[in-house]
Write a protein that holds these residues in place. Sequence first.
Motif, PDB file in Angstrom:
ATOM      1  N   THR A  90       0.848  -1.189   0.000  1.00  0.00           N
ATOM      2  CA  THR A  90       0.000   0.000   0.000  1.00  0.00           C
ATOM      3  C   THR A  90       0.884   1.240   0.000  1.00  0.00           C
ATOM      4  O   THR A  90       2.048   1.184   0.440  1.00  0.00           O
ATOM      5  N   ILE A  91       0.350   2.321  -0.504  1.00  0.00           N
ATOM      6  CA  ILE A  91       1.079   3.590  -0.544  1.00  0.00           C
ATOM      7  C   ILE A  91       0.660   4.444   0.654  1.00  0.00           C
ATOM      8  O   ILE A  91      -0.526   4.693   0.854  1.00  0.00           O
ATOM      9  N   ILE A  92       1.642   4.858   1.443  1.00  0.00           N
ATOM     10  CA  ILE A  92       1.398   5.763   2.569  1.00  0.00           C
ATOM     11  C   ILE A  92       1.714   7.175   2.096  1.00  0.00           C
ATOM     12  O   ILE A  92       2.869   7.500   1.804  1.00  0.00           O
ATOM     13  N   GLY A 101      -0.692   6.877  -7.980  1.00  0.00           N
ATOM     14  CA  GLY A 101      -0.683   8.281  -8.358  1.00  0.00           C
ATOM     15  C   GLY A 101      -0.545   9.224  -7.184  1.00  0.00           C
ATOM     16  O   GLY A 101      -0.650  10.438  -7.342  1.00  0.00           O
ATOM     17  N   VAL A 102      -0.311   8.667  -5.983  1.00  0.00           N
ATOM     18  CA  VAL A 102      -0.162   9.455  -4.764  1.00  0.00           C
ATOM     19  C   VAL A 102       1.311   9.487  -4.386  1.00  0.00           C
ATOM     20  O   VAL A 102       2.009   8.465  -4.456  1.00  0.00           O
ATOM     21  N   ARG A 103       1.791  10.637  -3.980  1.00  0.00           N
ATOM     22  CA  ARG A 103       3.189  10.755  -3.555  1.00  0.00           C
ATOM     23  C   ARG A 103       3.331  10.192  -2.148  1.00  0.00           C
ATOM     24  O   ARG A 103       2.678  10.646  -1.210  1.00  0.00           O
ATOM     25  N   GLY A 104       4.202   9.200  -2.019  1.00  0.00           N
ATOM     26  CA  GLY A 104       4.360   8.587  -0.705  1.00  0.00           C
ATOM     27  C   GLY A 104       5.431   7.520  -0.703  1.00  0.00           C
ATOM     28  O   GLY A 104       6.297   7.473  -1.584  1.00  0.00           O
ATOM     29  N   LEU A 105       5.374   6.656   0.305  1.00  0.00           N
ATOM     30  CA  LEU A 105       6.277   5.524   0.447  1.00  0.00           C
ATOM     31  C   LEU A 105       5.456   4.242   0.381  1.00  0.00           C
ATOM     32  O   LEU A 105       4.276   4.229   0.723  1.00  0.00           O
ATOM     33  N   ASN A 106       6.114   3.178  -0.049  1.00  0.00           N
ATOM     34  CA  ASN A 106       5.432   1.902  -0.277  1.00  0.00           C
ATOM     35  C   ASN A 106       5.694   0.970   0.902  1.00  0.00           C
ATOM     36  O   ASN A 106       6.843   0.702   1.248  1.00  0.00           O
ATOM     37  N   ALA A 107       4.619   0.463   1.523  1.00  0.00           N
ATOM     38  CA  ALA A 107       4.737  -0.475   2.647  1.00  0.00           C
ATOM     39  C   ALA A 107       4.220  -1.830   2.209  1.00  0.00           C
ATOM     40  O   ALA A 107       3.067  -1.961   1.796  1.00  0.00           O
ATOM     41  N   LEU A 108       5.079  -2.828   2.265  1.00  0.00           N
ATOM     42  CA  LEU A 108       4.711  -4.206   1.939  1.00  0.00           C
ATOM     43  C   LEU A 108       4.462  -4.955   3.247  1.00  0.00           C
ATOM     44  O   LEU A 108       5.314  -4.971   4.135  1.00  0.00           O
ATOM     45  N   VAL A 109       3.293  -5.573   3.365  1.00  0.00           N
ATOM     46  CA  VAL A 109       2.870  -6.204   4.622  1.00  0.00           C
ATOM     47  C   VAL A 109       2.395  -7.615   4.330  1.00  0.00           C
ATOM     48  O   VAL A 109       1.757  -7.873   3.300  1.00  0.00           O
ATOM     49  N   ALA A 110       2.700  -8.535   5.235  1.00  0.00           N
ATOM     50  CA  ALA A 110       2.214  -9.919   5.144  1.00  0.00           C
ATOM     51  C   ALA A 110       1.473 -10.260   6.428  1.00  0.00           C
ATOM     52  O   ALA A 110       1.991 -10.019   7.530  1.00  0.00           O
ATOM     53  N   GLN A 168      -8.170  -4.333   5.082  1.00  0.00           N
ATOM     54  CA  GLN A 168      -8.621  -3.844   6.390  1.00  0.00           C
ATOM     55  C   GLN A 168      -7.431  -3.606   7.313  1.00  0.00           C
ATOM     56  O   GLN A 168      -7.448  -2.680   8.129  1.00  0.00           O
ATOM     57  N   VAL A 169      -6.403  -4.436   7.196  1.00  0.00           N
ATOM     58  CA  VAL A 169      -5.197  -4.232   8.001  1.00  0.00           C
ATOM     59  C   VAL A 169      -4.504  -2.938   7.587  1.00  0.00           C
ATOM     60  O   VAL A 169      -4.061  -2.149   8.432  1.00  0.00           O
ATOM     61  N   HIS A 170      -4.401  -2.696   6.287  1.00  0.00           N
ATOM     62  CA  HIS A 170      -3.814  -1.446   5.807  1.00  0.00           C
ATOM     63  C   HIS A 170      -4.588  -0.240   6.351  1.00  0.00           C
ATOM     64  O   HIS A 170      -3.989   0.744   6.821  1.00  0.00           O
ATOM     65  N   ALA A 171      -5.914  -0.321   6.301  1.00  0.00           N
ATOM     66  CA  ALA A 171      -6.735   0.784   6.793  1.00  0.00           C
ATOM     67  C   ALA A 171      -6.559   0.971   8.291  1.00  0.00           C
ATOM     68  O   ALA A 171      -6.533   2.113   8.788  1.00  0.00           O
TER      69      ALA A 171
END
Length: 494
Positions: A145-147, A163-172, A372-375
Amino acid sequence: MQFKHAPVAVSAVFDDPNLVSVAGLVPMLRLARSAGLDELAQSRLSVPTDKGANSGGKVMALVAGMLAGADSIDDMNLLRHGGMGRLFDRTYAPSTLGSFLREFRFGHGRQLDAVASRTLVNLASAAPLLQIRDGERVMVDVDDTIIEVHGYQKQGASFGYSGVRGLNALVATASTTTSAPVILAQRLRQGKTGSPKGAARIVADTLATLRRMDLGSSVRPLLRADSAFYGHATIGTAIKAGADVSVTVRADVSVTVRMDPAVKTAIATIPEDGWETIEYPNAIRDEVTGRWISKAEVAEVPFTAFRSRKIAERVEGRLVVRRIPDLNPKQVEQPTLFDSYRHHAFFTTTDKQTMGTVAADKTHRGHAIIEQVHADLKAGPLAHLPSGVFTANSAWLVLAVIAFNLTRAAGLIADRGGRLARATTATIRRTLISVPARLARTTRRIILHLPDAWPWQTAFDRLFTATHAPPPPPRPADHRRHQRHDRERSGQPG
């Protein structure tokens, strides 16, 4: 609701040194200590001495602030009000914690990853984080997800796929039908990073942590992911680690991405009578036939993934395809002679005998649980990435994951089988953590006077009692080791 005596004037004075607004941090930090968080951080983090002194205490302070609702460094001031200094030791200033995070480098981030995974394993022994029924699988979901960030001082920030400026978080994450998700691995990446980059490493770390949670040798995890992770590196790593996979394949002919020719050929071989109607949004069940009246249908065909690779690297499985009518076909000038469909396919290595076509499709659609975890994370500590230093933000992500898993364990202990066992972090914070209290002290004892008629008193009492229980008696081997250590310290012969 209104004032009971409207004419009475009300004034506010901040002058009571014995009040705290987050009394629930007492059992939460007890739970973190019982999971070894402070000891693991102290022994494993090698942050430079001038800033990294007492790493365990600083990690505990940062996690405590996140549990209390902090989403920035300045918010750590939440730990320095009223009677917090009498209740907790080393309530660090936000500037001290910020300096500590800015000293992190890539290697320190990996050390903190190890702390997070070991803390989770220890939490699993205190609470049944993943409850497994007979014949059930553990679902492992991977997604990024993009933060969003603001300003131009954030290292690594750029415009990603959203298309959003941010950082990428990879989660498992890992979950079951009766257990809410817990996070097993995480990684912060540059905003422009492609989704599959580093996914194989995350999958390997995730499945290794899952094995250490000792769920039983018969439990075979199922890795679910979207089409961005359909690659030999990710799928091969999962299968080598003993997991099955269920990964989306780009098979939608209506999108601009070109369909894989092998997938297109496999879909074309499905006979028309091989499609089965499935339960889908807005479907209606026919009471007479017991079938679902829906435009969504599903079918499957045997499929070998990665045929262009060496024979040893090919993966045998099945291609499950879901089709729905294309309500906006490209031919808009005149109606088509035949119905046109949008096809959505995923590749899975699960056994058809144990998971049929319809069950496999329904199971795969459950992958949306990771959203839902990302949110949840973005509604808490990841509402902001507080530093301009990339490695500091990477450490912030790991600490947010530790706090998330602590709330999962606390909800289970406080209300096993109830609503709090699957509640979001915001609900756990509102009911169990953000509880106001007044401190009273007697000889060698602090008493927390909590609000009368607190609606979640029973759950709080259960959590408080469990985290303040006396430690279990040492095992014989531990007792002998402690005796030997005492003799060595006293200089006595072994």
